[in-house]
Design a protein around this motif. Structure first.
Motif, PDB file in Angstrom:
ATOM      1  N   GLN A  62       0.907  -1.117  -0.096  1.00 53.81           N
ATOM      2  CA  GLN A  62       0.093  -0.013  -0.141  1.00 53.81           C
ATOM      3  C   GLN A  62       0.794   1.147  -0.014  1.00 53.81           C
ATOM      4  O   GLN A  62       0.506   2.244  -0.712  1.00 53.81           O
ATOM      5  N   GLU A  63       1.936   1.397   0.570  1.00 54.72           N
ATOM      6  CA  GLU A  63       2.939   2.381   0.807  1.00 54.72           C
ATOM      7  C   GLU A  63       3.558   2.565  -0.333  1.00 54.72           C
ATOM      8  O   GLU A  63       3.485   3.712  -0.974  1.00 54.72           O
ATOM      9  N   ALA A  64       4.034   1.605  -1.285  1.00 58.40           N
ATOM     10  CA  ALA A  64       4.484   1.645  -2.552  1.00 58.40           C
ATOM     11  C   ALA A  64       3.481   2.129  -3.489  1.00 58.40           C
ATOM     12  O   ALA A  64       3.672   2.995  -4.574  1.00 58.40           O
ATOM     13  N   GLN A  65       2.363   1.693  -3.553  1.00 57.39           N
ATOM     14  CA  GLN A  65       1.263   2.143  -4.298  1.00 57.39           C
ATOM     15  C   GLN A  65       0.922   3.552  -4.245  1.00 57.39           C
ATOM     16  O   GLN A  65       0.821   4.140  -5.229  1.00 57.39           O
ATOM     17  N   ALA A  66       0.846   3.910  -3.063  1.00 59.79           N
ATOM     18  CA  ALA A  66       0.669   5.479  -2.742  1.00 59.79           C
ATOM     19  C   ALA A  66       1.705   6.265  -3.356  1.00 59.79           C
ATOM     20  O   ALA A  66       1.664   7.272  -3.830  1.00 59.79           O
ATOM     21  N   LYS A  67       3.110   5.831  -3.231  1.00 57.46           N
ATOM     22  CA  LYS A  67       4.186   6.419  -3.663  1.00 57.46           C
ATOM     23  C   LYS A  67       4.173   6.581  -5.314  1.00 57.46           C
ATOM     24  O   LYS A  67       4.664   7.526  -5.948  1.00 57.46           O
ATOM     25  N   ASN A  68       3.667   5.505  -6.020  1.00 56.28           N
ATOM     26  CA  ASN A  68       3.770   5.428  -7.347  1.00 56.28           C
ATOM     27  C   ASN A  68       2.669   5.716  -8.058  1.00 56.28           C
ATOM     28  O   ASN A  68       2.455   5.942  -9.332  1.00 56.28           O
ATOM     29  N   GLU A  69       1.450   6.091  -7.437  1.00 56.97           N
ATOM     30  CA  GLU A  69       0.309   6.562  -7.795  1.00 56.97           C
ATOM     31  C   GLU A  69       0.361   7.787  -8.690  1.00 56.97           C
ATOM     32  O   GLU A  69      -0.194   7.889  -9.858  1.00 56.97           O
ATOM     33  N   PRO A  70       1.200   9.002  -8.483  1.00 55.14           N
ATOM     34  CA  PRO A  70       1.269  10.158  -9.293  1.00 55.14           C
ATOM     35  C   PRO A  70       1.860   9.734 -10.702  1.00 55.14           C
ATOM     36  O   PRO A  70       1.487  10.138 -11.684  1.00 55.14           O
ATOM     37  N   LEU A  71       2.742   8.640 -10.748  1.00 56.76           N
ATOM     38  CA  LEU A  71       3.499   8.420 -11.937  1.00 56.76           C
ATOM     39  C   LEU A  71       2.548   7.521 -12.674  1.00 56.76           C
ATOM     40  O   LEU A  71       2.511   7.654 -13.849  1.00 56.76           O
ATOM     41  N   GLN A  72       1.695   6.667 -12.147  1.00 61.10           N
ATOM     42  CA  GLN A  72       0.860   5.924 -12.909  1.00 61.10           C
ATOM     43  C   GLN A  72      -0.343   6.893 -13.368  1.00 61.10           C
ATOM     44  O   GLN A  72      -0.827   6.609 -14.610  1.00 61.10           O
ATOM     45  N   LYS A  73      -0.646   7.829 -12.708  1.00 59.57           N
ATOM     46  CA  LYS A  73      -1.511   8.808 -13.376  1.00 59.57           C
ATOM     47  C   LYS A  73      -1.183   9.484 -14.253  1.00 59.57           C
ATOM     48  O   LYS A  73      -1.799  10.050 -15.447  1.00 59.57           O
ATOM     49  N   ALA A  74       0.169  10.008 -14.545  1.00 57.46           N
ATOM     50  CA  ALA A  74       0.928  10.605 -15.474  1.00 57.46           C
ATOM     51  C   ALA A  74       1.243   9.755 -16.747  1.00 57.46           C
ATOM     52  O   ALA A  74       1.582  10.603 -17.654  1.00 57.46           O
ATOM     53  N   ALA A  75       1.273   8.571 -16.726  1.00 56.08           N
ATOM     54  CA  ALA A  75       1.803   7.613 -17.829  1.00 56.08           C
ATOM     55  C   ALA A  75       0.845   7.693 -18.907  1.00 56.08           C
ATOM     56  O   ALA A  75      -0.493   7.942 -18.550  1.00 56.08           O
ATOM     57  N   ALA A  76       1.333   7.533 -19.989  1.00 53.79           N
ATOM     58  CA  ALA A  76       0.273   7.602 -21.142  1.00 53.79           C
ATOM     59  C   ALA A  76      -0.491   6.393 -21.190  1.00 53.79           C
ATOM     60  O   ALA A  76      -0.078   5.402 -20.879  1.00 53.79           O
ATOM     61  N   SER A  77      -1.833   6.289 -21.907  1.00 52.22           N
ATOM     62  CA  SER A  77      -2.535   5.231 -21.795  1.00 52.22           C
ATOM     63  C   SER A  77      -2.015   4.419 -23.115  1.00 52.22           C
ATOM     64  O   SER A  77      -1.800   4.844 -23.941  1.00 52.22           O
ATOM     65  N   VAL A  78      -2.307   2.791 -22.599  1.00 51.16           N
ATOM     66  CA  VAL A  78      -1.774   2.059 -23.447  1.00 51.16           C
ATOM     67  C   VAL A  78      -3.207   1.413 -24.154  1.00 51.16           C
ATOM     68  O   VAL A  78      -3.999   0.839 -23.222  1.00 51.16           O
ATOM     69  N   LYS A  79      -3.381   1.194 -25.317  1.00 51.61           N
ATOM     70  CA  LYS A  79      -4.345   0.828 -25.966  1.00 51.61           C
ATOM     71  C   LYS A  79      -4.221  -0.881 -25.855  1.00 51.61           C
ATOM     72  O   LYS A  79      -3.225  -1.593 -26.098  1.00 51.61           O
ATOM     73  N   ASP A  80      -5.112  -1.651 -25.267  1.00 55.57           N
ATOM     74  CA  ASP A  80      -5.196  -3.043 -24.824  1.00 55.57           C
ATOM     75  C   ASP A  80      -5.661  -3.761 -26.267  1.00 55.57           C
ATOM     76  O   ASP A  80      -6.162  -3.108 -27.324  1.00 55.57           O
TER      77      ASP A  80
END
Length: 135
Positions: free
Chosen positions: A113-131
């Motif tokens: 949970q701590e790692a997820q909270a730390k990486n959440e801004p990077l995940q939101k800023a990442a470009a969307s990938v089409k499945d």
């Protein structure tokens, strides 16, 4: 530069003003292309995780596994020692292995949970990938 231009230049190694301007323009164009490539590389590294993030991901995974294993090992060891002390074999060991597993799992969940909270801004800023399924 043509052969006629070389004959007209008074000194060897001297560059005409037109050639200087052409070199400056080409240098500026190359500089802009290089800056664009560097910016693109930074964007790709941020979106893909980069090399140092891969290493930290391996470190985090090792930490999660170690916390779980240590919880079980400490619980089992403590249970074994107490079983020998009190003559209750194998009940305290079984109970403390389960408690150690629960404690290790709780530590892993908290760290995740701590790692997820730390990486959440990077995940939101990442470009969307089409499945592949979205086609």
């Amino acid at each position: 530069m043509s052969a006629d231009d070389k004959d007209q230049s008074p000194e060897r190694g001297e560059i005409s003003p037109e050639d200087r301007e052409a070199i400056r323009k080409r240098s500026a164009e190359l500089g802009q292309k290089l800056d664009a490539l560097k910016a693109q590389k930074v964007r790709v590294e941020r979106s893909a995780g980069g090399g140092s993030q891969d290493q930290s991901a391996y470190g985090a995974a090792f930490k999660f596994a170690a916390e779980l294993i240590v919880g079980v090992a400490v619980g089992g060891g403590l249970g074994w020692v107490l079983d020998r002390q009190f003559g209750t074999a194998p009940w305290l060991m079984v109970v403390l292995v389960i408690v150690g597993f629960a404690a290790g799992l709780l530590n892993v969940v908290r760290a995740a949970q701590e790692a997820q909270a730390k990486n959440e801004p990077l995940q939101k800023a990442a470009a969307s990938v089409k499945d592949d399924d979205d086609e």
